[in-house]
Design an enzyme around this catalytic site. Structure first.
Site, PDB file in Angstrom:
ATOM      1  CE1 TYR A  92     -23.664 -26.347 -38.522  1.00  0.00           C
ATOM      2  CE2 TYR A  92     -24.567 -24.160 -38.936  1.00  0.00           C
ATOM      3  CZ  TYR A  92     -24.651 -25.537 -39.049  1.00  0.00           C
ATOM      4  OH  TYR A  92     -25.723 -26.090 -39.703  1.00  0.00           O
ATOM      5  CE  LYS A 136     -23.433 -28.240 -41.781  1.00  0.00           C
ATOM      6  NZ  LYS A 136     -23.361 -29.700 -41.870  1.00  0.00           N
ATOM      7  CG  ASN A 173     -32.550 -24.729 -33.313  1.00  0.00           C
ATOM      8  OD1 ASN A 173     -31.938 -25.778 -33.153  1.00  0.00           O
ATOM      9  ND2 ASN A 173     -32.084 -23.742 -34.055  1.00  0.00           N
ATOM     10  CB  SER A 215     -26.904 -24.804 -43.311  1.00  0.00           C
ATOM     11  OG  SER A 215     -27.590 -23.766 -42.654  1.00  0.00           O
TER      12      SER A 215
END
Ligand code: UD1
Length: 338
Positions: A150, A154, A200, A125
């Protein structure tokens, strides 16, 4: 050629399965359906006229992962989407995120390391850049300390893959650093299915227009941008899905191994929240009910990609415009509520 797609019933996973099948790959989907539905298989089959193989499985079960690779010894590539992705939840339940996103990655890589040759694509991401100092963001921009567990998964995930590739003959891997995926397949057979209140922007817009949400809150209009709202790089999910296929092909065709690469996957164009709303109003012919509210904690001002590396090395470039992506999102929303 057989490819494993973990999380293949999810938003980006399902679109990638379609592109893989359309290019002649045989796909095996593994998904635990914690944030997806088996119904998605019907959508994939209706677009491609072929149902992928599907196994419901939780990748945290190491013995099941080992058993899976024994039963599917001919798998040559893995595209690994299965992961948890809610930033807020990762703050309240970090261990869930480290188990779901890191333990499962380790188990998959352990199995791939046993093979003489294998290819691995990882969902990363743009969050790894945090608020980058320069726009557009190139891949050599520094990775900033993660703002959430989170985001950390990544970053750690990329490091685990890089370290593993260095010492694993036969393993090649690519991490794709996604910017903001949106939209749906033009057929409206598959799309985004957020559970509960969407976090989102785009699904919140389409749900508001359908009357499911009362009003969109625009988080802040006092940012240092032209219209005061935050800027992101919104990429059509079909363009993003195609990037996975070209990345996979690059690895499958590679003459050497021990390679780890990472690429930005965006359009290269930044759009503000108000521009995204205007795009929705253009393609739908509707007025959106929105109001400006306070900034959302943790939001960065601006993030859009320099995609030169993916353009040059992968020969990939996003094709869809924001309006096209928005129209597909709107068509999908109307179809699922219809
Ligand atoms: C978030 C995640 C990122 C993930 C991406 C796509 C964070 C910090 N990052 O990015 O890791 O890859 O989603 O899933 O959460 N907005 C509103 N009103 C809303 C919702 C959003 O104004 O109701 C604004 C936000 O302030 C932001 C833009 O819309 O400026 C996009 O927000 P969002 O869709 O949540 O994505 P990101 O925060 O960019």
């Amino acid at each position: 050629m057989k490819i494993l797609v973990t999380g293949g019933l999810g938003f980006i996973g399902s679109h990638t399965v379609v592109e893989l099948q359309e290019q002649g790959f045989e796909v095996v989907i593994v998904d635990d359906c914690s944030n997806s539905s088996e119904e998605v298989l019907k959508g994939i089959a209706s677009i491609t006229r072929k149902a992928p193989i599907f196994e419901k499985m939780d990748l945290r079960d190491k013995l099941k992962v080992q058993d899976f690779f024994k039963r599917h010894a001919e798998i040559e590539g893995v595209i690994h989407f299965a992961a948890s992705k809610a930033v807020g939840e990762s703050v309240t339940n970090p261990l869930l995120y480290y188990e779901n996103n890191i333990a499962t990655l380790v188990y998959l890589l352990q199995e791939l390391s046993k093979k003489p040759r294998s290819s691995f694509i990882f969902s990363s991401s743009c969050t790894v850049y945090g608020q980058a100092d320069k726009m557009p963001i190139t891949e050599d921009a520094p990775v900033k300390p993660a703002e959430s567990p989170y985001g950390n998964t990544k970053q750690i995930g990329e490091e685990i893959i890089s370290d593993t590739c260095k010492v694993t003959p036969g393993l090649n891997a690519i991490a794709l650093r996604y910017f903001n995926p949106m939209g749906a397949h033009p057929s409206a057979e598959i799309g985004e299915l957020p559970i509960g209140i969407p976090q989102n922007l785009v699904p919140f817009i389409t749900q508001t227009a359908m009357g499911i949400r009362e009003q969109l809150s625009v988080f802040g209009d006092d940012y240092p941008t032209a219209d005061g709202t935050c800027i992101r790089d919104y990429i059509h999910v079909v363009d993003l899905a195609k990037a996975h296929v070209v990345a996979l092909k690059r690895l499958l065709d590679a003459k050497n191994s021990n390679n780890y690469e990472f690429y930005n996957v965006g359009t290269g164009k930044g759009s503000s929240v108000l521009e995204v709303i205007k795009s929705f109003e253009r393609v739908s012919g509707l007025k959106l009910n929105y109001k400006i509210v306070d900034r959302r904690p943790g939001d960065i001002v601006s993030a859009y990609a320099d995609t030169t590396k993916a353009n040059k090395v992968l020969g990939w470039k996003a094709q869809f415009t924001l309006d096209q992506a928005m129209k597909s999102a709107w068509d999908w929303e109307r179809k699922i509520r219809g």
